[in-house]
Motif scaffolding. Structure first.
Motif, PDB file in Angstrom:
ATOM      1  N   LEU A  15       0.800  -1.103  -0.021  1.00  0.00           N
ATOM      2  CA  LEU A  15      -0.063   0.076  -0.104  1.00  0.00           C
ATOM      3  C   LEU A  15       0.919   1.242  -0.162  1.00  0.00           C
ATOM      4  O   LEU A  15       0.477   2.049  -0.716  1.00  0.00           O
ATOM      5  CB  LEU A  15      -0.907   0.080   1.150  1.00  0.00           C
ATOM      6  N   ILE A  16       1.797   1.089   0.767  1.00  0.00           N
ATOM      7  CA  ILE A  16       2.878   2.606   0.841  1.00  0.00           C
ATOM      8  C   ILE A  16       3.794   2.589  -0.178  1.00  0.00           C
ATOM      9  O   ILE A  16       4.074   3.686  -0.490  1.00  0.00           O
ATOM     10  CB  ILE A  16       3.308   2.583   2.435  1.00  0.00           C
ATOM     11  N   SER A  17       4.092   1.614  -0.789  1.00  0.00           N
ATOM     12  CA  SER A  17       5.104   1.864  -1.907  1.00  0.00           C
ATOM     13  C   SER A  17       4.113   2.016  -3.366  1.00  0.00           C
ATOM     14  O   SER A  17       5.021   2.355  -4.268  1.00  0.00           O
ATOM     15  CB  SER A  17       5.784   0.589  -1.940  1.00  0.00           C
ATOM     16  N   ARG A  18       3.114   1.844  -3.364  1.00  0.00           N
ATOM     17  CA  ARG A  18       2.480   2.185  -4.907  1.00  0.00           C
ATOM     18  C   ARG A  18       2.317   3.478  -5.030  1.00  0.00           C
ATOM     19  O   ARG A  18       2.268   4.458  -4.133  1.00  0.00           O
ATOM     20  CB  ARG A  18       0.824   1.882  -4.439  1.00  0.00           C
ATOM     21  N   ARG A  19       3.014   3.847  -6.336  1.00  0.00           N
ATOM     22  CA  ARG A  19       3.058   5.248  -6.897  1.00  0.00           C
ATOM     23  C   ARG A  19       1.777   5.975  -6.964  1.00  0.00           C
ATOM     24  O   ARG A  19       0.552   5.150  -7.192  1.00  0.00           O
ATOM     25  CB  ARG A  19       3.611   5.157  -8.278  1.00  0.00           C
ATOM     26  N   ARG A  29      -4.353   8.515   0.137  1.00  0.00           N
ATOM     27  CA  ARG A  29      -4.868   7.305   0.044  1.00  0.00           C
ATOM     28  C   ARG A  29      -4.901   6.731   1.788  1.00  0.00           C
ATOM     29  O   ARG A  29      -4.069   6.940   2.453  1.00  0.00           O
ATOM     30  CB  ARG A  29      -4.072   6.340  -0.549  1.00  0.00           C
ATOM     31  N   CYS A  30      -6.004   6.291   1.892  1.00  0.00           N
ATOM     32  CA  CYS A  30      -6.455   5.820   3.225  1.00  0.00           C
ATOM     33  C   CYS A  30      -7.227   4.417   3.130  1.00  0.00           C
ATOM     34  O   CYS A  30      -8.078   4.137   2.392  1.00  0.00           O
ATOM     35  CB  CYS A  30      -7.341   6.886   3.976  1.00  0.00           C
ATOM     36  N   LEU A  46       0.254   9.760   2.228  1.00  0.00           N
ATOM     37  CA  LEU A  46       0.091  11.071   1.610  1.00  0.00           C
ATOM     38  C   LEU A  46       1.302  11.348   0.605  1.00  0.00           C
ATOM     39  O   LEU A  46       2.336  10.921   0.819  1.00  0.00           O
ATOM     40  CB  LEU A  46       0.546  12.155   2.687  1.00  0.00           C
ATOM     41  N   HIS A  47       0.725  12.063  -0.417  1.00  0.00           N
ATOM     42  CA  HIS A  47       2.026  12.421  -1.692  1.00  0.00           C
ATOM     43  C   HIS A  47       2.657  13.620  -1.123  1.00  0.00           C
ATOM     44  O   HIS A  47       1.954  14.351  -0.183  1.00  0.00           O
ATOM     45  CB  HIS A  47       1.236  12.951  -2.832  1.00  0.00           C
TER      46      HIS A  47
END
Length: 77
Positions: A15-19, A29-30, A46-47
């Protein structure tokens, strides 16, 4: 649900590594994951253009207030 241990860690890392594709999605994204019965993990990604170091503290404080209000059965202010 149904994730635990290394499987849960790998899922969160995915989830956290998805571009981010800012042409088709938001800058934040949450995901709320159920790790076990009555145990949940909130994954907030967060971007870098959505927040800076100063505003991240505000976002965390707001989330804590919302959760505390929910637990106390009161309206969040």
């Amino acid at each position: 649900s149904g994730l635990e241990g290394q499987g849960l860690q790998a899922y969160i890392e995915g989830l956290i590594s998805r571009r981010f594709d800012l042409s088709s999605e938001h800058m934040l994204r949450c995901d709320l994951l159920q790790a076990a019965e009555g145990e949940y993990i909130l994954v907030l990604v967060l971007h870098h253009i959505a927040s800076d170091g100063w505003s991240t503290g505000i976002i965390i404080s707001e989330l804590v207030e919302l959760y505390d209000a929910y637990l106390a059965g009161r309206s969040a202010v």
